[in-house]
Design an enzyme around this catalytic site. Structure first.
Site, PDB file in Angstrom:
ATOM      1  CD  GLU A 283     -11.792  -7.938 -11.238  1.00  0.00           C
ATOM      2  OE1 GLU A 283     -12.931  -7.753 -10.846  1.00  0.00           O
ATOM      3  OE2 GLU A 283     -11.424  -8.945 -11.868  1.00  0.00           O
ATOM      4  CB  SER A 284      -9.261  -6.605  -5.681  1.00  0.00           C
ATOM      5  OG  SER A 284     -10.573  -6.792  -6.120  1.00  0.00           O
ATOM      6  NE  ARG A 285      -5.746  -0.076  -6.899  1.00  0.00           N
ATOM      7  CZ  ARG A 285      -6.505   0.268  -7.948  1.00  0.00           C
ATOM      8  NH1 ARG A 285      -6.925  -0.631  -8.814  1.00  0.00           N
ATOM      9  NH2 ARG A 285      -6.829   1.511  -8.152  1.00  0.00           N
ATOM     10  CG  LEU A 286      -5.448  -8.998  -4.831  1.00  0.00           C
ATOM     11  CD1 LEU A 286      -6.398 -10.143  -4.580  1.00  0.00           C
ATOM     12  CD2 LEU A 286      -4.398  -8.919  -3.714  1.00  0.00           C
TER      13      LEU A 286
END
Ligand SMILES: NC(=O)C1=CN([C@@H]2O[C@H](COP(=O)(O)OP(=O)(O)OC[C@H]3O[C@@H](n4cnc5c(N)ncnc54)[C@H](O)[C@@H]3O)[C@@H](O)[C@H]2O)[C@H](O)CC1
Ligand SMILES: [K+]
Length: 595
Positions: free
Chosen positions: A572-575
């Protein structure tokens, strides 16, 4: 600058069917006067109001400004076509009661249309009556609710069709379109949700055809209509032992019981908002924004004629958020289909006779071969915002404590996951090579084996990649398994596999592929397809009757021995999680990289 009249785009305005226009005999002189009145009355506010009144989203308020000129208005049944000096684009006009001094007939008269570019064949001054509602180069007609009903009436009135016939053809078209997209093995359990009208009847017919195509349909038909045609359709399904399930019996996550859903709840006669139990059934088909259908338990949905609950002309005006994956429009798409941006749009109903096409000025696509349906290109006139294409990677993680110590074991876990999740061609990998002077090149190849010794693929030793590997024996492989949001990147040095290994694999291939390897001098320029066809024919003749085909010297395998293997898990959220395995002597070290 105004376009010269000879090159003026032509325009066809189609009068709103709900108006009383047809009752008034209209003469050309009347129309001219109307246009003059319209222009001298200052079109701006009228146009803006007309836009609001009609609620047609695709029509923008645009005024007939002083540069606009009308020439030779042509009055058809309920259409008016003329040329106008105006930039191409949508146009809408309306004039209130005093329009022609003919109050009763012209009250709330309004018209919408799209200004077209003149055709290359000329005749730029007059639009052909069949040229309305063009979209995206795919010139097809989009129907209002009233037009759809009028076509049905004409088919079943003066043209002598029966409703059973039309429903049978409609249902067969739906089943055919589904079979083109959703494989019967993978999407065998199909839930068909049927409404009380003919749209529901189409669903019942489609279910019967899908059964014969090898699917396993179940029917949810909560509001049965007490008419012989529906009794007959239900009896036919019962005789095939197709189960009927109540709305209450359905799993709350439909994915737990079904691979595909057919929405045959409402068609072009739908009004208002769905009443129970269809309201809650529809909610079960909605994939909330920012979530993934699979993860919220919604199977792919195919809507028959209209996405149920949508306004027939204006789309999802209630903001339900329901967007089917596939829409099968029947006869011609209804206006709401312009707002459909799901993956697949088909038209079915290959029964429209020329007399209907003429009467309703229809533009329909050509059906290929003997098919009952035809795929439409994107009807979404919005340009694709590439930068905005993103999905949220949720549901998986890759933490150090879960990761195997050995990268080959970790690769096996992920590769097996990709196979069991039915990723298309899980062994497809991008192979990147570079020439000696550093020019990179990449292509997709198929992994044919892996173990601690490395990753193996086969190819033509005369190809560009082979030449580059000979000059610079270093390469990189990349796998991408989209449904799992996973990628693996492998870097290392490359060498040819032994000729015994290449022989063994070559002779395990189907005969057609063995001959293919002999035919192709890969990456060389050839005069045309015929060169391949001819060589293929000759070699098939040479190796007829199961004759042994020797592996050509120019064909064989490569093995990449990895130095680095990186496992990428989208989060998620590019993490994202990135674990990199690096070879150090006989061992591997694992490092976490920042996403
Ligand atoms: N020419 C063709 O292409 C053919 C298309 N067919 C299909 O027929 C439908 C239209 O059928 P019709 O019976 O006129 O109407 P619907 O199926 O859309 O539904 C009417 C049905 O639904 C009830 N209803 C209306 N609004 C609501 C609401 N808000 N809540 C609950 N119920 C509602 C209404 O009372 C009726 O009972 C077309 O789209 C095609 O799919 C023909 O099969 C063949 C020819
Ligand atoms: K529907």
């Amino acid at each position: 600058m105004a376009t010269p009249l000879s090159r003026a785009p032509s325009l066809l305005l189609k009068w709103n069917q709900q108006l009383h226009f047809a009752r008034a005999p209209v003469r050309e002189g009347h129309f001219r006067k109307a246009i003059e009145n319209f222009r001298s009355g200052g079109g701006e506010s009228e146009v803006a109001r007309a836009h609001k009144f009609q609620g047609v989203q695709s029509v923008q308020a645009s005024s007939l400004n002083s540069r606009s000129t009308f020439a030779k208005p042509h009055l058809g049944d309920n259409r008016i076509s003329f040329s106008v000096l105006k930039d191409p684009g949508p146009l809408c006009l309306k004039r209130a009661p005093t329009f022609l001094g003919h109050k009763r007939s012209w009250a709330s008269a309004s018209a919408t249309g799209t200004v077209e570019q003149p055709s290359s064949q000329g005749n730029s001054q007059m639009a052909s009556p069949a040229s309305h509602n063009q979209v995206d180069g795919e010139s097809i007609s989009y129907l209002t609710q009233a037009e759809a009903a009028a076509i049905d009436e004409t088919l079943m009135g003066e043209l002598g069709f029966s409703i059973d016939q039309l429903m049978e053809l409609a249902g067969l078209s739906v089943a055919s379109a589904i079979a083109e997209v959703y494989d019967a093995k993978e999407y065998s359990r199909v839930l068909v949700i049927c409404g009380p009208g003919n749209n529901g009847g189409d669903g019942l017919v489609a279910a019967r055809h899908l059964y014969h195509f090898g699917y396993k349909p179940s029917i949810c038909y909560p509001k049965r209509t007490d008419k012989p045609i529906y009794h007959g359709l239900v009896t036919q399904l019962e005789s095939l032992k197709i189960p009927f399930v109540s709305a209450e019996e359905l799993p709350s996550k439909l994915k737990d019981g079904f691979d595909l859903v057919i929405d045959a709840m409402f068609g072009f006669s739908f009004h208002g908002i769905p009443r129970p139990p269809f309201d809650s059934l529809l909610r079960q088909l909605v994939v909330p924004k920012g979530t993934i259908a699979e993860e919220v338990g919604v199977p792919p949905v195919v809507s028959v004629d209209i996405p149920s609950g949508w306004h027939v002309e204006n789309g999802d005006t209630e903001g339900t958020g329901f967007v089917p994956d596939m829409l099968v429009s029947l006869t011609a798409p209804k206006l709401c289909a312009k707002m459909f941006d799901g993956a697949h749009h088909f038209i079915g109903g290959r029964f429209v006779p020329p007399v209907i096409v003429e009467k309703f000025s229809l533009r329909l696509p050509r059906y290929p071969g003997h098919s009952m349906c035809v795929r439409l290109g994107s009807t979404n006139s919005k340009p694709v915002d590439v930068a905005a294409l993103r999905i949220s990677y949720v549901g998986f993680e890759l933490l150090e404590e879960q990761a195997k110590k050995d990268p080959f074991e970790q690769f096996k876990v992920w590769f097996d996951d990709a196979v069991s999740r039915k990723v298309a061609e899980p062994n497809a990998m991008t192979l990147a090579t570079a020439s000696k002077d550093g020019q990179p090149s990449a292509r997709l190849v198929l992994l044919k084996g892996y173990d601690e010794g490395g990753f193996v693929w086969y190819t033509n030793y005369g190809s560009r990649k082979a030449a580059e590997l000979k000059a610079n024996p270093k390469a990189c492989l990349v796998f991408f398994w989209e449904p799992l949001h996973r990628s693996v990147r492998i870097e290392g040095s490359v060498e040819m596999v032994s000729s015994e290994e290449s022989d063994a694999y070559f002779h395990s291939r189907p005969k057609g592929s063995q001959i293919g390897a002999l035919v192709s001098a890969q990456s060389s320029v050839i005069a045309g397809r015929h060169v391949l066809d001819k060589a293929n024919e000759d070699l098939n003749a040479q190796y007829a009757d199961g004759k042994f085909i020797p592996r050509p010297e120019h064909w064989g395998g490569f093995r990449l021995t990895p130095e680095v293997i990186e496992f990428w898990q989208g989060r998620e959220s590019r993490l994202h999680d990135r674990l990199r395995y690096k070879r150090v002597g006989e061992d591997w070290i694992i490092e976490r990289l920042s996403p």
